[in-house]
Design a protein around this motif. Structure first.
Motif, mmCIF file in Angstrom:
data_model
loop_
_atom_site.group_PDB
_atom_site.id
_atom_site.type_symbol
_atom_site.label_atom_id
_atom_site.label_comp_id
_atom_site.label_asym_id
_atom_site.label_seq_id
_atom_site.Cartn_x
_atom_site.Cartn_y
_atom_site.Cartn_z
ATOM 1 N N THR A 84 0.835 -1.186 0.000
ATOM 2 C CA THR A 84 0.000 0.000 0.000
ATOM 3 C C THR A 84 0.872 1.238 0.000
ATOM 4 O OG1 THR A 84 -1.966 0.992 0.996
ATOM 5 C CG2 THR A 84 -0.183 0.355 2.503
ATOM 6 N N HIS A 85 0.235 2.408 -0.126
ATOM 7 C CA HIS A 85 0.933 3.678 0.078
ATOM 8 C C HIS A 85 0.174 4.477 1.123
ATOM 9 C CE1 HIS A 85 -2.012 6.121 -2.266
ATOM 10 N NE2 HIS A 85 -2.110 5.051 -3.025
ATOM 11 N N SER A 86 0.919 5.175 1.978
ATOM 12 C CA SER A 86 0.290 5.844 3.120
ATOM 13 C C SER A 86 1.253 6.838 3.741
ATOM 14 C CB SER A 86 -0.113 4.801 4.172
ATOM 15 O OG SER A 86 -0.483 5.415 5.385
ATOM 16 N N SER A 87 0.689 7.915 4.290
ATOM 17 C CA SER A 87 1.498 8.885 5.033
ATOM 18 C C SER A 87 1.785 8.404 6.439
ATOM 19 C CB SER A 87 0.780 10.248 5.099
ATOM 20 O OG SER A 87 -0.458 10.119 5.777
ATOM 21 N N VAL A 114 4.636 2.018 0.947
ATOM 22 C CA VAL A 114 5.289 3.170 0.339
ATOM 23 C C VAL A 114 4.880 4.397 1.128
ATOM 24 C CG1 VAL A 114 5.465 4.592 -1.735
ATOM 25 C CG2 VAL A 114 5.336 2.092 -1.937
ATOM 26 N N MET A 115 5.874 5.108 1.676
ATOM 27 C CA MET A 115 5.609 6.266 2.521
ATOM 28 C C MET A 115 6.362 7.485 1.990
ATOM 29 S SD MET A 115 5.854 4.552 6.347
ATOM 30 C CE MET A 115 4.997 5.926 7.137
ATOM 31 N N PRO A 116 5.745 8.669 2.025
ATOM 32 C CA PRO A 116 6.465 9.889 1.654
ATOM 33 C C PRO A 116 7.665 10.110 2.575
ATOM 34 C CG PRO A 116 4.109 10.295 1.817
ATOM 35 C CD PRO A 116 4.346 8.934 2.398
ATOM 36 N N ARG A 117 8.723 10.659 2.022
ATOM 37 C CA ARG A 117 9.924 10.922 2.829
ATOM 38 C C ARG A 117 9.643 11.898 3.961
ATOM 39 N NH1 ARG A 117 11.430 10.702 -2.475
ATOM 40 N NH2 ARG A 117 12.822 8.981 -3.026
ATOM 41 N N ILE A 118 8.595 12.731 3.802
ATOM 42 C CA ILE A 118 8.280 13.735 4.822
ATOM 43 C C ILE A 118 7.347 13.188 5.899
ATOM 44 C CG2 ILE A 118 8.627 15.674 3.243
ATOM 45 C CD1 ILE A 118 5.561 15.879 2.997
ATOM 46 N N SER A 119 7.062 11.882 5.881
ATOM 47 C CA SER A 119 6.187 11.292 6.903
ATOM 48 C C SER A 119 6.776 11.488 8.293
ATOM 49 C CB SER A 119 5.993 9.793 6.643
ATOM 50 O OG SER A 119 5.365 9.571 5.402
ATOM 51 N N GLY A 131 6.461 -4.715 11.343
ATOM 52 C CA GLY A 131 6.953 -5.700 10.390
ATOM 53 C C GLY A 131 6.916 -5.292 8.937
ATOM 54 N N ALA A 132 6.543 -4.048 8.648
ATOM 55 C CA ALA A 132 6.468 -3.609 7.260
ATOM 56 C C ALA A 132 7.854 -3.343 6.676
ATOM 57 C CB ALA A 132 5.635 -2.331 7.155
ATOM 58 N N GLN A 133 7.988 -3.581 5.380
ATOM 59 C CA GLN A 133 9.162 -3.160 4.630
ATOM 60 C C GLN A 133 8.816 -1.819 3.991
ATOM 61 O OE1 GLN A 133 11.017 -6.225 2.128
ATOM 62 N NE2 GLN A 133 9.772 -7.769 3.175
ATOM 63 N N VAL A 134 9.440 -0.736 4.474
ATOM 64 C CA VAL A 134 9.084 0.608 4.043
ATOM 65 C C VAL A 134 9.902 1.012 2.819
ATOM 66 C CG1 VAL A 134 9.039 3.050 4.693
ATOM 67 C CG2 VAL A 134 8.374 1.301 6.353
ATOM 68 N N VAL A 135 9.200 1.543 1.811
ATOM 69 C CA VAL A 135 9.824 2.085 0.603
ATOM 70 C C VAL A 135 9.428 3.554 0.531
ATOM 71 C CG1 VAL A 135 9.978 1.925 -1.902
ATOM 72 C CG2 VAL A 135 9.625 -0.150 -0.540
ATOM 73 N N PHE A 136 10.402 4.452 0.339
ATOM 74 C CA PHE A 136 10.108 5.884 0.364
ATOM 75 C C PHE A 136 9.796 6.443 -1.024
ATOM 76 C CE2 PHE A 136 12.682 5.287 4.237
ATOM 77 C CZ PHE A 136 11.760 5.772 5.154
ATOM 78 N N SER A 137 8.972 7.514 -1.030
ATOM 79 C CA SER A 137 8.566 8.165 -2.277
ATOM 80 C C SER A 137 8.465 9.669 -2.060
ATOM 81 C CB SER A 137 7.203 7.634 -2.726
ATOM 82 O OG SER A 137 6.178 8.150 -1.880
ATOM 83 N N ALA A 142 0.502 10.870 -6.863
ATOM 84 C CA ALA A 142 1.042 10.304 -8.101
ATOM 85 C C ALA A 142 2.398 9.644 -7.857
ATOM 86 C CB ALA A 142 1.152 11.395 -9.161
ATOM 87 N N GLU A 143 3.235 10.279 -7.047
ATOM 88 C CA GLU A 143 4.558 9.720 -6.753
ATOM 89 C C GLU A 143 4.447 8.453 -5.909
ATOM 90 O OE1 GLU A 143 7.572 13.491 -6.539
ATOM 91 O OE2 GLU A 143 5.844 13.546 -5.192
ATOM 92 N N ARG A 144 3.532 8.453 -4.960
ATOM 93 C CA ARG A 144 3.319 7.260 -4.141
ATOM 94 C C ARG A 144 2.848 6.083 -5.004
ATOM 95 N NH1 ARG A 144 -0.345 9.278 0.983
ATOM 96 N NH2 ARG A 144 0.467 11.391 1.164
ATOM 97 N N GLU A 145 1.866 6.360 -5.863
ATOM 98 C CA GLU A 145 1.286 5.296 -6.672
ATOM 99 C C GLU A 145 2.292 4.737 -7.674
ATOM 100 O OE1 GLU A 145 -2.134 7.247 -8.225
ATOM 101 O OE2 GLU A 145 -3.163 7.285 -6.269
ATOM 102 N N ALA A 146 3.176 5.590 -8.192
ATOM 103 C CA ALA A 146 4.211 5.121 -9.117
ATOM 104 C C ALA A 146 5.152 4.143 -8.409
ATOM 105 C CB ALA A 146 4.987 6.311 -9.672
ATOM 106 N N GLU A 147 5.501 4.442 -7.171
ATOM 107 C CA GLU A 147 6.401 3.563 -6.422
ATOM 108 C C GLU A 147 5.710 2.246 -6.075
ATOM 109 O OE1 GLU A 147 9.993 2.638 -5.537
ATOM 110 O OE2 GLU A 147 9.579 4.732 -6.031
ATOM 111 N N VAL A 148 4.393 2.303 -5.815
ATOM 112 C CA VAL A 148 3.635 1.076 -5.553
ATOM 113 C C VAL A 148 3.685 0.151 -6.765
ATOM 114 C CG1 VAL A 148 1.296 0.156 -5.280
ATOM 115 C CG2 VAL A 148 2.088 1.984 -3.784
ATOM 116 N N ARG A 149 3.564 0.723 -7.965
ATOM 117 C CA ARG A 149 3.618 -0.097 -9.174
ATOM 118 C C ARG A 149 4.958 -0.817 -9.295
ATOM 119 N NH1 ARG A 149 0.567 4.277 -11.251
ATOM 120 N NH2 ARG A 149 2.434 5.348 -12.033
ATOM 121 N N VAL A 150 6.026 -0.132 -8.916
ATOM 122 C CA VAL A 150 7.353 -0.745 -8.949
ATOM 123 C C VAL A 150 7.412 -1.937 -7.993
ATOM 124 C CG1 VAL A 150 9.807 -0.387 -8.437
ATOM 125 C CG2 VAL A 150 8.511 1.381 -9.655
#
Length: 350
Positions: A84-87, A114-119, A131-137, A142-150
């Motif tokens: 997912t993507h979330s703040s 996927v979390m914004p770097r400013i979270s 237990g989440a593996q965090v990926v920054f965006s 739009a930027e969050r959703e693009a990273e989710v697709r990756v």
């Protein structure tokens, strides 16, 4: 997510509640004489009833939707994990729901967020702690959703949207079921209306669906400065598809989702959306912390601020009163903030 989707009806919300109630907290409903007096005007008495989802698991309402969404997925769908993507709050909710579902299903469910770097750092740490593996965006949707697709292309994980899916919406609506029951059965104060904050709109849509046919009117609340897309969309008659805002109500920096917009834009579901300034959000947060002794995050203060400071909404409550008291439910959506953040918000003297 699963192609088998439940209809957006009150019956579906009740079914969702029966499915998840053993996995979530039935959060308390608080009242405040001081804040109720401030919300009242003239001969109209407004009784404020606060549904305290800040005392929910992970400190926010999001665990409801995440738990329900995972409960509707099959073992086969969960084998490759969820993403997912979330703040912040949905990230924590999905991570915890995946961890707890792993125990029930008997296999590990990987969780990627996927979390914004400013979270908020505390929210990042909490998601990782569950237990989440965090990926920054970047900060935009739009930027969050693009990273989710990756992430999905790399892992095959199932997308669990933070707000724009029927199973998320129905899960969030369970708080309104509880609030209405608690107001009448525990406090003897049957609800006339509920106001909830609106970001992506999952909670507001869920509350509206849960209240359809009950006689309880539903309203939304947004930050005025940049994140008032639902208000603007209702004014202009079309959904606003992007939000650029650094409002202190960081959980609401998101445009209303497509599915949620269909509910929120329907006057039979949501009677109106109202906005408040950044200063009014801060004032409301300060009142809740100092007068009620309840720690909330800025997003939770938005509907409180509307009830206290938005003149159009106060006039709406007077119309609703018709010579009687109005029992207004307010959703306190979460309490995931820190002492450092509070000092940052209130420490500087103007």
């Amino acid at each position: 997510m699963s192609s088998m989707q439940l209809p957006l009806t009150r019956e579906s919300v009740l079914e969702a509640h029966a499915l998840i109630k053993s996995c979530i907290h039935r959060t308390p409903v608080f009242t405040s004489t001081t804040l109720s007096k401030l919300a009242s005007s003239g001969d109209t008495n407004i009784n404020l009833l606060f549904k305290c989802e800040n005392l929910q698991k992970i400190g926010a309402f999001k665990i409801r939707g995440a738990t329900h969404a995972l409960a509707r997925l099959t073992d086969e769908e969960l084998q490759k994990g969820v993403v997912t993507h979330s703040s912040g709050n949905h990230a924590q909710a999905l991570a915890l729901a995946a961890r707890e579902s792993s125990l029930v299903r008997g296999f590990k469910i990987p969780c990627y967020v996927v979390m914004p770097r400013i979270s908020t750092p505390s929210k990042i740490a909490a998601a990782e702690g569950y237990g989440a593996q965090v990926v920054f965006s970047g900060p935009t949707s739009a930027e969050r959703e693009a990273e989710v697709r990756v992430v999905r292309e790399r892992t095959g994980a199932v997308l669990v949207p933070p707000y724009d899916h029927p199973h998320i919406i129905l899960g969030q609506g369970t708080m309104a079921v509880e609030l209405a029951e608690q107001a009448e059965e525990e406090l003897g104060m049957p609800l006339d209306a509920i106001i909830a904050p609106c970001g992506g709109g999952g909670m507001l849509a869920g509350v509206a669906v849960a209240c359809k046919g009950t006689g309880i009117k539903v309203f939304g609340a947004e930050p005025r400065e940049g994140a008032d897309d639902a208000w603007r969309g209702l004014r202009d008659g079309r959904r606003v598809d992007s939000v650029k805002s650094l409002t202190i109500a960081d959980g609401l920096r998101t445009p209303v989702g497509f599915t949620n917009w269909e509910v929120i834009s329907d006057k039979n579901h949501v009677s109106g959306v109202y906005t408040v300034s950044e200063e009014e959000i801060k004032l409301a947060m300060k009142l809740v912390v100092e007068r009620m002794k309840v720690l909330i995050e800025p997003s939770s203060a938005v509907p409180v601020a509307v009830a206290l400071y938005n003149n159009e909404f106060r006039e709406e409550m007077q119309k609703l009163a018709r010579g009687k008291d109005v029992n207004l439910g307010i959703i306190i959506s979460g309490g995931n903030t820190t002492i450092d953040k509070i000092i940052e918000l209130f420490g500087a003297k103007n």
